[in-house]
Design an enzyme around this catalytic site. Structure first.
Site, mmCIF file in Angstrom:
data_model
loop_
_atom_site.group_PDB
_atom_site.id
_atom_site.type_symbol
_atom_site.label_atom_id
_atom_site.label_comp_id
_atom_site.label_asym_id
_atom_site.label_seq_id
_atom_site.Cartn_x
_atom_site.Cartn_y
_atom_site.Cartn_z
ATOM 1 N N ASP A 129 62.582 -50.159 -31.507
ATOM 2 C CA ASP A 129 62.939 -49.632 -30.290
ATOM 3 C C ASP A 129 61.666 -49.504 -29.372
ATOM 4 O O ASP A 129 61.683 -49.484 -28.240
ATOM 5 C CB ASP A 129 63.390 -48.291 -30.280
ATOM 6 C CG ASP A 129 62.377 -47.245 -31.132
ATOM 7 O OD1 ASP A 129 61.283 -47.882 -31.462
ATOM 8 O OD2 ASP A 129 62.382 -45.933 -31.090
ATOM 9 N N SER A 130 60.645 -50.496 -29.824
ATOM 10 C CA SER A 130 59.200 -50.933 -28.899
ATOM 11 C C SER A 130 59.950 -51.959 -27.997
ATOM 12 O O SER A 130 59.276 -52.136 -26.990
ATOM 13 C CB SER A 130 58.294 -51.306 -29.696
ATOM 14 O OG SER A 130 58.821 -52.387 -30.683
ATOM 15 N N GLU A 149 63.815 -42.227 -37.567
ATOM 16 C CA GLU A 149 62.498 -41.472 -37.471
ATOM 17 C C GLU A 149 62.597 -40.307 -38.070
ATOM 18 O O GLU A 149 63.561 -39.483 -37.668
ATOM 19 C CB GLU A 149 61.925 -41.652 -36.102
ATOM 20 C CG GLU A 149 61.425 -43.040 -35.643
ATOM 21 C CD GLU A 149 60.659 -42.872 -34.409
ATOM 22 O OE1 GLU A 149 60.395 -41.915 -33.882
ATOM 23 O OE2 GLU A 149 60.677 -43.914 -33.824
ATOM 24 N N GLU A 208 53.613 -44.922 -40.116
ATOM 25 C CA GLU A 208 52.804 -45.111 -39.091
ATOM 26 C C GLU A 208 51.631 -44.331 -38.632
ATOM 27 O O GLU A 208 51.772 -42.904 -38.600
ATOM 28 C CB GLU A 208 53.756 -45.293 -37.693
ATOM 29 C CG GLU A 208 53.125 -45.617 -36.301
ATOM 30 C CD GLU A 208 54.053 -46.195 -35.514
ATOM 31 O OE1 GLU A 208 55.187 -46.178 -35.535
ATOM 32 O OE2 GLU A 208 53.549 -46.248 -34.118
#
Ligand code: KIV
Length: 263
Positions: free
Chosen positions: A42-43, A112, A179
């Site tokens: 989604d970056s 996420e 992350e």
């Protein structure tokens, strides 16, 4: 590469490589590389659309880019991100969101955090949709986290990430992105889990590493966090090509006879 290979690689202590990819041309290049897995992250909202965070990624955007990547790299295992809130609606809508990405060409979806997602993960995996988890700095929680900060620095928060990692594995995730967590925590979780971990800003102790395409190729001049290594000065490389083109137009060196149609 398929999901069985993810487990095999962990067992054989072979590192897994994952690179984000958002478009057909890059996918073609990556399809000819040895990379294990592509992530339509989604970056994409930031790298391809210029938004300031990932919250603007929609299911429509994700599906469009997933389809382009799938056309360019049909030989690669493709994971696509379920975007912000697309999996926090009704159960039916959440499942439909995953269906949209799989039907666009993804082989697995990524989401996420653990809290509230476990029944969906279990349902998707039992329905034939592999799910990759994502813990630590989860960019969709930017506002809830108070910004982009390393996660798991206190004993309590490290314990929470560890518990969530086990919960995701238990729910059926086939792998887990960690992350921006301390390297020792990522290593500890990696040793305790049977599913592979893929780190970004999580040190060398994970089962694999992921970087954003534009970051690893030095194409993103505005963004250089500590964990990024550019393996090419891509921005200068492209600029040199562009300036050569402009120079050749001005001097009349381009086009030459071989670039022209005779009739
Ligand atoms: O969207 C993305 O690029 C990601 C990676 C940072 C793991 O989720």
């Amino acid at each position: 590469m398929n999901i069985l290979d993810f487990y095999k690689k962990k067992q054989n202590k072979e590192k897994i490589s994952m690179i984000t990819c958002y478009d057909y041309t890059s996918a073609k290049i990556l399809s000819q590389s040895n990379v294990d897995c592509l992530l339509v992250g989604d970056s994409v909202a930031m790298t391809m659309h210029g938004y300031k965070d990932t919250l603007s990624a929609t299911l429509e955007i994700m599906a469009l880019h997933t389809a382009a990547v799938s056309r360019g790299a049909s030989n690669k295992f493709i994971v696509s991100d379920l975007p912000f809130l697309s999996y926090r609606k009704s159960f039916t809508k959440n499942v439909s969101a995953a269906q949209t990405l799989i039907q666009a060409g993804a082989h697995a979806v990524k989401l996420e955090c653990a809290a509230g997602n476990l029944p969906l993960i279990q349902h998707l995996t039992e329905s034939g949709v592999p799910v990759m988890g994502h813990l630590g700095l989860t960019p969709q929680f930017l506002h809830a986290l108070g910004g982009y900060h390393v996660q798991g620095k206190t004993v309590k928060s490290a314990q929470k990430i560890q518990e969530d990692a086990f919960a995701l594995q238990e729910a059926g995730c086939f792998s887990l992105v960690l992350e921006c967590v301390p390297a020792h925590l990522a290593e500890q979780i990696t040793q305790q889990l049977s599913i592979p971990t893929i780190g970004i800003g999580a040190g060398p102790g994970t089962d694999g590493q992921v970087l954003v395409f534009q970051d690893l190729l030095g194409l993103n001049l505005d963004f250089k966090p500590k964990f990024v290594k550019s393996f090419l000065n891509g921005s200068d490389f492209f600029s040199t090509g562009i300036e050569s083109f402009i120079h050749a137009i001005k001097t009349g060196e381009f086009p030459q006879h071989e670039h022209c149609h005779s009739n």
